[in-house]
Design an enzyme around this catalytic site. Structure first.
Site, short mmCIF file in Angstrom:
data_model
loop_
_atom_site.label_atom_id
_atom_site.label_comp_id
_atom_site.label_asym_id
_atom_site.label_seq_id
_atom_site.Cartn_x
_atom_site.Cartn_y
_atom_site.Cartn_z
N HIS A 32 -28.97 -8.45 -22.21
CA HIS A 32 -28.93 -7.06 -22.70
C HIS A 32 -29.37 -7.02 -24.16
CE1 HIS A 32 -26.93 -2.91 -22.40
NE2 HIS A 32 -27.30 -3.01 -23.67
N HIS A 34 -32.08 -4.69 -26.69
CA HIS A 34 -33.08 -3.62 -26.87
C HIS A 34 -34.17 -4.13 -27.79
CE1 HIS A 34 -30.53 -0.47 -25.00
NE2 HIS A 34 -29.57 -1.29 -25.39
N HIS A 39 -26.87 1.78 -18.65
CA HIS A 39 -25.74 1.84 -19.59
C HIS A 39 -24.68 2.78 -19.01
CE1 HIS A 39 -28.52 0.02 -22.36
NE2 HIS A 39 -27.65 0.03 -23.35
N GLU A 75 -19.62 2.84 -21.84
CA GLU A 75 -19.59 2.47 -23.26
C GLU A 75 -18.95 3.66 -23.99
OE1 GLU A 75 -23.47 2.30 -25.11
OE2 GLU A 75 -22.76 1.11 -26.81
N ASP A 81 -27.02 -6.68 -27.71
CA ASP A 81 -27.42 -5.27 -27.73
C ASP A 81 -28.55 -5.02 -28.75
OD1 ASP A 81 -27.11 -2.83 -26.51
OD2 ASP A 81 -25.29 -2.25 -27.55
N ASP A 82 -28.20 -4.84 -30.02
CA ASP A 82 -29.17 -4.58 -31.09
C ASP A 82 -28.72 -5.42 -32.29
OD1 ASP A 82 -30.43 -1.85 -29.92
OD2 ASP A 82 -28.27 -1.79 -29.67
N1 HPA Z 1 -26.86 1.73 -26.47
C1 HPA Z 1 -27.45 2.75 -25.85
N2 HPA Z 1 -28.71 3.04 -26.01
C2 HPA Z 1 -29.44 2.31 -26.84
C3 HPA Z 1 -28.88 1.26 -27.53
C4 HPA Z 1 -27.53 0.97 -27.34
O1 HPA Z 1 -26.98 0.03 -27.94
N3 HPA Z 1 -29.86 0.72 -28.28
C5 HPA Z 1 -30.96 1.42 -28.05
N4 HPA Z 1 -30.71 2.40 -27.18
ZN ZN Z 2 -27.55 -1.35 -25.01
#
Ligand code: HPA
Ligand code: ZN
Length: 328
Positions: free
Chosen positions: A12, A14, A192, A195, A273-274
């Protein structure tokens, strides 16, 4: 050797969200775009909450405007992932940010990304696969266009379809056409959920969209019957603890439900994630989990086994990655 040194699988990530802030600043400088408003004085990305995070993310994307930009970005990401011991990674790619949803433009971006991935595999021994991702707050019509791009390029490299973006907007079922289109093209599915949305969002993801993996999904812990359903359906969660802590879902790693979910029999995996947005890396995630829950090398090996089983790659690739996991 510590657990942070173990080889890792990440499911996961991005693509644009993995861009180091210095990389985005350099592109902004080259293109004479003023992005100073999205950085703190220490050079890191500046955001207050999830909605603001999404708008800073999209502002950073303003300088990622050509296949060459994405080729450079992909090399930077994979160099960093490999330095963290990642041997196999899946990245979320959005045709919306790669040519504005036009399928011909998307093919050019994808080809540049794949060239960079081939180069990184030769240089660093890391394998990348792509999951085409629609953006929830861009709406269902745009998502259809994204699914068509995904279907056009489905194969051994683009192996999945997913959805990110603002979970507070619309319902999972609004995107059923896009997910059905992707499934019919042979793509594996993730979205997603759970969350910022509660347990119902996770239930909708597995029931309405038929996904086999869920991005985050951690708020399933609030509903024991949903936890049982995830176990029964063998759904895999792409858990990103550091991201959840920074965005305020849980106060710290010890309060994160990943260990409880795992102990209930849910298939959990770990991702970033990021990473530069959330000041994390795969090494840091492992270190923090080991400290919070006392997980040892066997726990992390089991986690990687789960990730390998849930990876959206062909069997030959899975066997190759398995050997890399065993080589330590
Ligand atoms: N969550 C949801 N959408 C997203 C994310 C994230 O961490 N990063 C880029 N789009
Ligand atoms: Zn994400």
């Amino acid at each position: 050797m510590t657990v942070a040194d173990l080889p890792k699988i990440e499911l996961h990530l991005h693509h644009e969200g993995a861009a180091p802030p210095a990389f985005i600043r350099q592109l902004a400088h080259e293109k004479r775009v003023d992005l100073s408003g999205i950085f703190k004085s220490d050079g890191s990305y500046d955001f207050r909450d999830f909605a603001h995070f999404l708008s800073v993310y999209e502002a950073a994307c303003e300088v990622l405007k050509s296949p060459e930009d994405f080729r450079r970005l992909t090399l930077a990401i994979l160099q960093e992932s490999a330095a963290n011991g990642v041997v196999y990674s899946e990245t979320f790619l959005s045709p919306d940010f790669c040519g504005g949803g036009d399928v011909h433009a998307w093919r050019d971006y994808l080809s540049a990304i794949q060239d960079a991935a081939d180069e990184a595999e030769r240089a660093y021994g890391i394998t990348l696969r792509g999951v085409v991702t629609c953006v929830r707050h861009f709406g269902p019509d745009q998502a259809r266009q994204t699914a068509l791009c995904a279907a056009e390029t489905a194969g051994n490299w683009i192996t999945g379809f997913g959805m990110g973006g603002n979970e507070a907007i619309g319902a999972q079922a609004d995107f059923k056409w896009a997910f059905d289109c992707a499934r019919e093209a042979g793509l594996r599915l993730t979205t997603h959920a759970g969350e910022f949305g509660g347990p119902q969002s996770v239930r909708d993801a597995v029931r309405d969209l038929g996904v086999e993996r869920v991005g985050h999904g951690v708020r399933a812990i609030e509903d024991p019957s949903l936890v049982r359903e995830l176990v029964d359906r063998e759904v895999t969660l792409e858990v990103c603890p550091g991201s959840n802590v920074v965005l305020g879902l849980f106060p710290n790693f010890r309060a994160h439900p990943i260990a409880q979910l795992r102990d209930h029999g849910v298939k959990v995996t770990v991702s970033t994630d990021d990473p530069p947005f959330f000041h994390t890396s795969m090494r840091r995630e492992y270190k923090m989990l080991a400290e919070a829950f006392g997980w040892d090398a066997d726990d992390f090996a089991a986690l990687n086994d789960t990730a390998l089983g849930a990876a959206f790659c062909d069997e030959e690739t899975r066997a190759r990655v398995k050997k890399r996991l065993e080589r330590t």
